[in-house]
Design an enzyme around this catalytic site. Structure first.
Site, short mmCIF file in Angstrom:
data_model
loop_
_atom_site.label_atom_id
_atom_site.label_comp_id
_atom_site.label_asym_id
_atom_site.label_seq_id
_atom_site.Cartn_x
_atom_site.Cartn_y
_atom_site.Cartn_z
N LYS A 13 39.05 38.71 39.60
CA LYS A 13 39.87 37.49 39.75
C LYS A 13 39.06 36.26 39.31
O LYS A 13 39.52 35.46 38.51
CB LYS A 13 40.34 37.33 41.21
CG LYS A 13 41.17 38.52 41.71
CD LYS A 13 41.72 38.30 43.11
CE LYS A 13 40.65 38.27 44.21
NZ LYS A 13 39.92 39.55 44.36
N ARG A 88 46.96 36.27 50.98
CA ARG A 88 46.30 37.54 51.19
C ARG A 88 47.00 38.42 52.23
O ARG A 88 46.53 39.51 52.53
CB ARG A 88 44.89 37.27 51.69
CG ARG A 88 43.81 37.85 50.82
CD ARG A 88 42.53 37.38 51.44
NE ARG A 88 41.38 38.05 50.95
CZ ARG A 88 40.64 37.60 49.92
NH1 ARG A 88 40.98 36.52 49.28
NH2 ARG A 88 39.57 38.24 49.57
N ARG A 127 27.09 42.60 41.69
CA ARG A 127 27.38 41.20 41.32
C ARG A 127 26.22 40.29 41.70
O ARG A 127 25.59 40.45 42.75
CB ARG A 127 28.65 40.72 42.03
CG ARG A 127 28.86 39.21 41.86
CD ARG A 127 30.21 38.74 42.27
NE ARG A 127 30.61 39.22 43.58
CZ ARG A 127 31.85 39.17 44.04
NH1 ARG A 127 32.82 38.68 43.29
NH2 ARG A 127 32.13 39.62 45.24
N ARG A 160 25.90 37.74 47.07
CA ARG A 160 26.75 37.27 48.16
C ARG A 160 26.50 38.10 49.41
O ARG A 160 26.31 39.30 49.33
CB ARG A 160 28.23 37.40 47.75
CG ARG A 160 28.85 36.09 47.31
CD ARG A 160 30.20 36.26 46.67
NE ARG A 160 31.21 36.91 47.52
CZ ARG A 160 32.49 36.99 47.20
NH1 ARG A 160 32.93 36.46 46.06
NH2 ARG A 160 33.35 37.60 47.99
N ARG A 171 36.25 45.37 53.17
CA ARG A 171 37.14 44.45 52.43
C ARG A 171 38.21 45.22 51.68
O ARG A 171 39.36 44.79 51.60
CB ARG A 171 36.31 43.61 51.45
CG ARG A 171 35.52 42.50 52.14
CD ARG A 171 34.31 42.06 51.34
NE ARG A 171 34.64 41.45 50.08
CZ ARG A 171 33.77 41.33 49.07
NH1 ARG A 171 32.52 41.78 49.21
NH2 ARG A 171 34.12 40.76 47.95
P1 AP5 Z 1 34.73 39.01 40.20
O1 AP5 Z 1 35.46 38.40 39.06
O2 AP5 Z 1 33.74 38.21 40.92
O3 AP5 Z 1 35.80 39.69 41.21
P2 AP5 Z 1 36.80 39.05 42.25
O4 AP5 Z 1 38.11 39.74 42.06
O5 AP5 Z 1 36.79 37.57 42.16
O6 AP5 Z 1 36.16 39.60 43.58
P3 AP5 Z 1 35.81 38.86 44.96
O7 AP5 Z 1 34.77 39.70 45.63
O8 AP5 Z 1 35.53 37.42 44.73
O9 AP5 Z 1 37.17 39.02 45.69
P4 AP5 Z 1 37.41 38.89 47.19
O10 AP5 Z 1 38.87 38.77 47.19
O11 AP5 Z 1 36.87 39.97 48.02
O12 AP5 Z 1 36.53 37.62 47.61
P5 AP5 Z 1 36.92 36.14 47.98
O13 AP5 Z 1 35.80 35.29 47.58
O14 AP5 Z 1 38.27 35.83 47.51
O15 AP5 Z 1 34.04 40.35 39.65
C1 AP5 Z 1 33.22 41.13 40.50
C2 AP5 Z 1 32.03 41.69 39.70
O16 AP5 Z 1 32.52 42.61 38.71
C3 AP5 Z 1 31.25 40.62 38.92
O17 AP5 Z 1 29.90 40.94 38.96
C4 AP5 Z 1 31.80 40.72 37.49
O18 AP5 Z 1 30.84 40.37 36.52
C5 AP5 Z 1 32.19 42.19 37.40
N1 AP5 Z 1 33.39 42.41 36.57
C6 AP5 Z 1 34.52 41.64 36.51
N2 AP5 Z 1 35.41 42.15 35.62
C7 AP5 Z 1 34.85 43.29 35.14
C8 AP5 Z 1 35.28 44.27 34.18
N3 AP5 Z 1 36.49 44.19 33.56
N4 AP5 Z 1 34.45 45.31 33.93
C9 AP5 Z 1 33.23 45.41 34.55
N5 AP5 Z 1 32.76 44.51 35.45
C10 AP5 Z 1 33.57 43.46 35.74
O19 AP5 Z 1 36.98 36.23 49.57
C11 AP5 Z 1 35.82 36.45 50.33
C12 AP5 Z 1 36.15 36.39 51.81
O20 AP5 Z 1 36.66 35.09 52.14
C13 AP5 Z 1 37.24 37.35 52.30
O21 AP5 Z 1 36.72 38.62 52.58
C14 AP5 Z 1 37.75 36.62 53.54
O22 AP5 Z 1 36.88 36.78 54.62
C15 AP5 Z 1 37.69 35.15 53.11
N6 AP5 Z 1 38.96 34.73 52.49
C16 AP5 Z 1 39.14 34.29 51.21
N7 AP5 Z 1 40.43 34.01 50.98
C17 AP5 Z 1 41.09 34.26 52.15
C18 AP5 Z 1 42.46 34.18 52.55
N8 AP5 Z 1 43.42 33.79 51.69
N9 AP5 Z 1 42.76 34.53 53.81
C19 AP5 Z 1 41.82 34.92 54.69
N10 AP5 Z 1 40.52 35.04 54.38
C20 AP5 Z 1 40.16 34.71 53.11
MG MG Z 2 36.23 35.99 43.50
#
Ligand code: AP5
Ligand code: MG
Ligand code: ZN
Length: 216
Positions: A13, A88, A127, A160, A171
Site C-alpha cells: 500500500k 480497516r 522491510r 518498524r 496483523r
Molecule cells: P509496504 O508498501 O510498506 O506495505 P504496506 O501494505 O504499506 O504494509 P504495512 O505494513 O504498512 O501495512 P499495515 O496495514 O500493516 O500497516 P499500517 O502502517 O497501515 O511494503 C512492505 C514491504 O514489501 C516493503 O519493504 C516493500 O519494499 C516490499 N514490497 C512492496 N511491494 C512489493 C512487491 N510487489 N514485491 C516485493 N516486495 C514488495 O498500520 C500499522 C498499525 O497501525 C496497525 O497494525 C494498527 O495497529 C494501526 N492502525 C493503522 N491504521 C489503523 C486503522 N485504520 N484502524 C486501527 N488501527 C490502525
Molecule cells: Mg504502509
C-alpha cells in the site's frame, strides 16, 4: 480522485501510494504513518496508539475515525485524497460513509491489492524504513545501494517495531477477520478495483494506473 488503498499488511500500500499520489497530485493519508509520527512527537495519541500497534491490534475506532475526519477537512483534500490503511473494519467504513456524505463527496475507487499470505511475512520482516525521509526499502526486494543507508537522503534505516514475525502474523490474522470483509462491502458499492499485488512493484503500479484510468 478520492481513493482508498485496501490490502493486507505488506501488500504494498505504502509503496504503491507514492506513484498514485504523484500521478494524481493528491495527499497520501496513511493512518499508520500518522500514528508513528504522533509517537515520534510524543503526543498522548501516539503513546496510546503504540500499545495497540506493537501487539498488532487495531487502534480503537473512536481515535482513528477522529483523526481521519479531521484530516479530510484540511484544504489539501479538496481536490482528492488517497486513504491508506483506513477504513480497516466495518465500523470504520460506515463512519467514513457518513463523513463523505456530510461533505457531499463520494469515494471514486477502492484499490484492493491482493497478495497471498505466504509472501507477506517475508515482505514485512525484510522491510527497512528511513529515519530521515520515511522512504521504505526491503533487504531482498528493494535493497538500498549501501546497507542500512537511504538512497534518497543518506539517512539511517531502521526496522518498524511491528515488523517482527510474531506481530506480522497477528496483523495478518486481524486483517483476515476484520479488514478483508470490506472487499465485499466495496464490491457491493461497485467501487472495488482488484489488483494483483504478487508481481514486480512496477507491474503492480502499471495495473493500478490502468484501472484508475477507466474510472477517471
Ligand atoms: P509496504 O508498501 O510498506 O506495505 P504496506 O501494505 O504499506 O504494509 P504495512 O505494513 O504498512 O501495512 P499495515 O496495514 O500493516 O500497516 P499500517 O502502517 O497501515 O511494503 C512492505 C514491504 O514489501 C516493503 O519493504 C516493500 O519494499 C516490499 N514490497 C512492496 N511491494 C512489493 C512487491 N510487489 N514485491 C516485493 N516486495 C514488495 O498500520 C500499522 C498499525 O497501525 C496497525 O497494525 C494498527 O495497529 C494501526 N492502525 C493503522 N491504521 C489503523 C486503522 N485504520 N484502524 C486501527 N488501527 C490502525
Ligand atoms: Mg504502509
Ligand atoms: Zn531517506
Amino acid at each position: 480522485m478520492r481513493l482508498i488503498l485496501l490490502g493486507p499488511p505488506g501488500a504494498g500500500k505504502g509503496t504503491q501510494a507514492e506513484g498514485i499520489v504523484q500521478k494524481y497530485n493528491i495527499p497520501h493519508i496513511s493512518t499508520g504513518d500518522i500514528f508513528r509520527a504522533a509517537l515520534r512527537e510524543g503526543t498522548e495519541m501516539g503513546l496510546k496508539a503504540k500499545g495497540y500497534m506493537d501487539s498488532g491490534q487495531l487502534v480503537p475506532d473512536e481515535i482513528v475515525v477522529g483523526v481521519v475526519t479531521e484530516r479530510l477537512r484540511k484544504s489539501d483534500c479538496v481536490k482528492g485524497f488517497l486513504l491508506d490503511g483506513f477504513p480497516r473494519n466495518a465500523n470504520q467504513a460506515e463512519a467514513l460513509d457518513k463523513v463523505v456524505e456530510h461533505m457531499s463527496i463520494k469515494i471514486d475507487g477502492v484499490i484492493n491489492i491482493d497478495v497471498p499470505d505466504e509472501e507477506l511475512v517475508d515482505r514485512l520482516t525484510g522491510r527497512r524504513m528511513c529515519k530521515g525521509c520515511g522512504a521504505s526499502f526491503h533487504v531482498k526486494f528493494k535493497a538500498p545501494k549501501v546497507r542500512n543507508v537511504c538512497d534518497s537522503c543518506g539517512g539511517e534505516l531502521y526496522q518498524r517495531d511491528d515488523d517482527t514475525v510474531e506481530t506480522a502474523k497477528e496483523r495478518l490474522e486481524i486483517y483476515h477477520s476484520q479488514t478483508a470483509p470490506l472487499i465485499e462491502y466495496y464490491t457491493k458499492k461497485g467501487v472495488i478495483l482488484n489488483i494483483n499485488g504478487n508481481q514486480d512493484m512496477k507491474a503492480v503500479l502499471a495495473e493500478i494506473i490502468e484501472a484508475l484510468g477507466k474510472i477517471e
